[in-house]
Scaffold this active site. Structure first.
Site, PDB file in Angstrom:
ATOM      1  N   LYS A  95      68.476  63.087  22.919  1.00 31.85           N
ATOM      2  CA  LYS A  95      67.802  64.320  22.497  1.00 31.85           C
ATOM      3  C   LYS A  95      68.459  65.558  23.116  1.00 31.85           C
ATOM      4  CE  LYS A  95      63.512  61.722  21.936  1.00 31.85           C
ATOM      5  NZ  LYS A  95      63.996  60.425  22.470  1.00 31.85           N
ATOM      6  N   ARG A  96      69.772  65.611  23.044  1.00 28.46           N
ATOM      7  CA  ARG A  96      70.541  66.668  23.699  1.00 28.46           C
ATOM      8  C   ARG A  96      70.684  67.904  22.814  1.00 28.46           C
ATOM      9  NH1 ARG A  96      69.875  64.234  28.336  1.00 28.46           N
ATOM     10  NH2 ARG A  96      71.565  62.942  29.121  1.00 28.46           N
TER      11      ARG A  96
END
Length: 273
Positions: A95-96
């Site tokens: 979830k960058r």
């Protein structure tokens, strides 16, 4: 020519007869005592899970949260290499996204893994270093499976529609290289269907079918799309597979239970393909 992530997933779906993504989230508090490698117990655990489940897995999905320490990153590298040795692609659930050199640094992990989840909140420039890696899959968070996801994702916009619908449309415009997918949870089947109608061609990663009790039929019916006549898309289970053997009395039985759980889920999902 480099084979793109979604082509590799389509190959695995054909090879395994299923769309199962196996989450590799080795919570240290739940690892069995009989994991053999006390130096890297997460790696030893993952290796046994991969051995037990790879014939049913279209993908493995480690969550970065379970590896963010020195030994964890070592275990993750070993896990990725071992999965690749079984010819199974690896999607890092991280979830960058960030700005400038920070997001470019985050994207370096795609040197090792085949796909990643990203957060669209900061807009396209925060995702561009991921999108530029055309052979790598980029799954954009859209409608997540947690109850609190509604706090923001269901918010109604002034010009109509919801935040998650806006994200889906944006992600479709970011798909110039054909490497973009969406994360859409199975716990909200009506919304899963609505997103599919908005973006008929984007592959989905559908979490929530295992321990969270999501809708398996909707996950398949709306989660999959086709490319060149082949199914592509992933339905993930983590805890429901890797901890299926928690009541087993020995290591062999423990990991057999993981393999059996992956096989059952594959067969359950295949009813709806």
């Amino acid at each position: 020519m480099t084979v793109g992530f979604f082509d590799r997933v389509a190959d695995r779906i054909e090879a395994t007869g299923g769309v199962v993504s196996v989450g590799l989230d080795p919570d240290p508090e739940r690892l069995p005592e009989h994991v053999a490698d006390h130096d890297l117990p997460r790696w030893a655990f993952n290796r046994r899970v991969i051995d037990a489940t790879h014939e049913h897995a279209a993908c493995f999905k480690p969550n970065a949260a379970f590896y963010e320490d020195a030994d964890g990153w070592r275990a993750l590298r070993e896990t990725v290499a071992y999965a690749h040795g079984k010819d199974v692609p690896v999607l890092l659930d991280a979830k960058r996204a960030d700005i400038g050199n920070t997001t470019r640094q985050y994207a370096q992990v795609l040197e090792d893994v085949d796909a990643i989840t990203v957060n669209p909140y900061m807009g396209r420039d925060s995702l561009q270093p991921f999108l530029d890696r055309e052979a790598k899959g980029v799954f954009v968070l859209c409608r997540t499976s947690n109850p609190g996801g509604a706090d923001i994702q269901d918010h109604e916009l002034a010009d109509g529609g919801t935040v998650y619908e806006h994200v889906a449309r944006l992600a479709s415009t970011w798909n110039e290289a054909g490497n973009v997918g969406l994360v859409v949870g199975a716990t909200t089947p009506d919304e899963l269907e609505a997103v599919r109608e908005l973006v008929p061609d984007l592959p989905f990663l559908v979490p929530g079918v295992g321990a969270q009790g999501g809708d398996a039929e909707a996950a398949v019916e709306h989660g999959l799309t086709t490319r060149d006549g082949r199914d592509v898309g992933l339905v993930n289970s983590s805890r429901g597979i890797i901890f299926a053997g928690e009541n087993a009395t020995d290591a062999d039985a423990y990991f057999r239970a993981a393999g059996d759980a992956a096989k059952r889920l594959k067969r359950r999902l295949e009813q709806y393909r």
